[in-house]
Design a protein around this motif. Structure first.
Motif, PDB file in Angstrom:
ATOM      1  N   TRP A  65      44.390  53.109  28.164  1.00  0.00           N
ATOM      2  CA  TRP A  65      43.328  52.522  28.966  1.00  0.00           C
ATOM      3  C   TRP A  65      43.409  51.003  28.942  1.00  0.00           C
ATOM      4  N   THR A  94      39.699  45.423  33.042  1.00  0.00           N
ATOM      5  CA  THR A  94      40.004  44.271  33.884  1.00  0.00           C
ATOM      6  C   THR A  94      38.752  43.887  34.658  1.00  0.00           C
ATOM      7  N   GLY A  97      35.881  43.242  37.110  1.00  0.00           N
ATOM      8  CA  GLY A  97      35.482  44.038  38.256  1.00  0.00           C
ATOM      9  C   GLY A  97      35.733  43.368  39.586  1.00  0.00           C
ATOM     10  N   ASN A 118      38.442  41.466  40.157  1.00  0.00           N
ATOM     11  CA  ASN A 118      39.873  41.195  40.289  1.00  0.00           C
ATOM     12  C   ASN A 118      40.545  42.353  41.034  1.00  0.00           C
ATOM     13  N   ALA A 119      40.406  42.340  42.360  1.00  0.00           N
ATOM     14  CA  ALA A 119      40.938  43.432  43.174  1.00  0.00           C
ATOM     15  C   ALA A 119      42.461  43.501  43.099  1.00  0.00           C
ATOM     16  N   GLN A 143      43.483  45.293  39.892  1.00  0.00           N
ATOM     17  CA  GLN A 143      43.167  46.707  39.981  1.00  0.00           C
ATOM     18  C   GLN A 143      44.165  47.445  40.881  1.00  0.00           C
ATOM     19  N   TYR A 160      47.347  48.009  38.910  1.00  0.00           N
ATOM     20  CA  TYR A 160      47.232  49.089  37.935  1.00  0.00           C
ATOM     21  C   TYR A 160      47.198  50.454  38.619  1.00  0.00           C
ATOM     22  N   ARG A 161      46.544  50.543  39.754  1.00  0.00           N
ATOM     23  CA  ARG A 161      46.550  51.815  40.494  1.00  0.00           C
ATOM     24  C   ARG A 161      47.969  52.200  40.901  1.00  0.00           C
ATOM     25  N   VAL A 200      40.039  54.099  37.835  1.00  0.00           N
ATOM     26  CA  VAL A 200      38.792  53.630  37.238  1.00  0.00           C
ATOM     27  C   VAL A 200      38.043  54.822  36.638  1.00  0.00           C
ATOM     28  N   ASP A 229      33.607  44.236  33.372  1.00  0.00           N
ATOM     29  CA  ASP A 229      34.937  44.805  33.590  1.00  0.00           C
ATOM     30  C   ASP A 229      34.828  46.230  34.105  1.00  0.00           C
ATOM     31  N   VAL A 230      35.870  46.666  34.799  1.00  0.00           N
ATOM     32  CA  VAL A 230      36.064  48.094  35.013  1.00  0.00           C
ATOM     33  C   VAL A 230      37.014  48.593  33.927  1.00  0.00           C
ATOM     34  N   MET A 233      39.957  51.266  33.241  1.00  0.00           N
ATOM     35  CA  MET A 233      40.923  52.098  33.960  1.00  0.00           C
ATOM     36  C   MET A 233      41.767  52.835  32.921  1.00  0.00           C
TER      37      MET A 233
END
Length: 212
Positions: free
Chosen positions: A168, A171, A173, A175-176, A179, A182-183, A189, A204-205, A207
């Motif tokens: 896990w 990062t 929230g 910072n598109a 994200q 990472y996807r 998420v 942060d989210v 992930m």
């Protein structure tokens, strides 16, 4: 006559205590760039000084509960590059690089343990997990494939550090871009947390990759 031409390729390897100063110097460049807009310079400076010092990197490099990786340019004979490998405890070679840099191009830090943040524990699940605590690439190396190579090696290292455990990360929230990166590497998420930088709290989210 022998062919003496060389080309620069990139390689990922486990960092050692001898790399601590170079990695701290890199962290001082990359961490501020990843902070949310509005983060105060004083808060950033405090975080860099206290959390990203050479002593911290020495401790992580020597710890059995951590895996500290770096990616760097290396000279290789001829003009062919190796193939990126997920084997992470040794060295993985990969993309050719035209980036001129002194020191490492990027680094990643993994930490194995039970999350002490209840929000993270609720999102990731009970028991031990592996946290991708840090992954940064020098600005000049972004867009060259170096970040993806480092990420591939890092997920491989996580499987060795904590076989069967979830991986896990947290990062910001807002910072598109991070994200989306990472996807691309399989993360989704699963929750949220708060993160403190120099006394300032940020959202942060969380992930995670599925258990392997």
């Amino acid at each position: 006559m022998p062919d003496d031409t060389t080309t620069a390729t990139t390689a990922v390897r486990r960092a050692t205590t001898a790399d601590a100063v170079a990695l701290a110097d890199l962290a001082a460049i990359t961490f501020p760039l990843a902070c949310p807009p509005g983060t105060s310079p004083d808060a950033i400076a405090e975080h860099v000084a206290t959390q990203l010092s050479p002593d911290r990197f020495r401790a992580w490099a020597a710890s059995a509960a951590h895996a500290l990786l770096l990616v760097e340019s290396v000279a290789s004979p001829g003009d062919s590059a190796g193939t990126s490998a997920g084997a992470s405890a040794g060295t993985a070679t990969g993309v050719g690089s035209s980036v001129a840099a002194t020191g490492p191009l990027g680094y990643a830090l993994l930490a194995r343990g039970v999350p002490d943040d209840p929000d993270v524990a609720a999102a990731v699940g009970p028991g031990e997990a592996v946290e991708l605590s840090k992954v940064y690439v020098r600005p000049a190396a972004q867009g060259t494939g170096v970040a993806s190579m480092l990420m591939t090696a890092t997920t491989g290292a996580a499987a060795l550090l904590g076989p069967g455990l979830p991986l896990w990360l947290g990062t910001n929230g807002h910072n598109a871009r991070a994200q989306a990166f990472y996807r691309k590497h399989g993360f989704a998420v699963v929750g949220g947390r708060t993160y403190v930088v120099g006394g300032e709290t940020h959202a942060d989210v969380v992930m995670a990759l599925p258990r392997r």
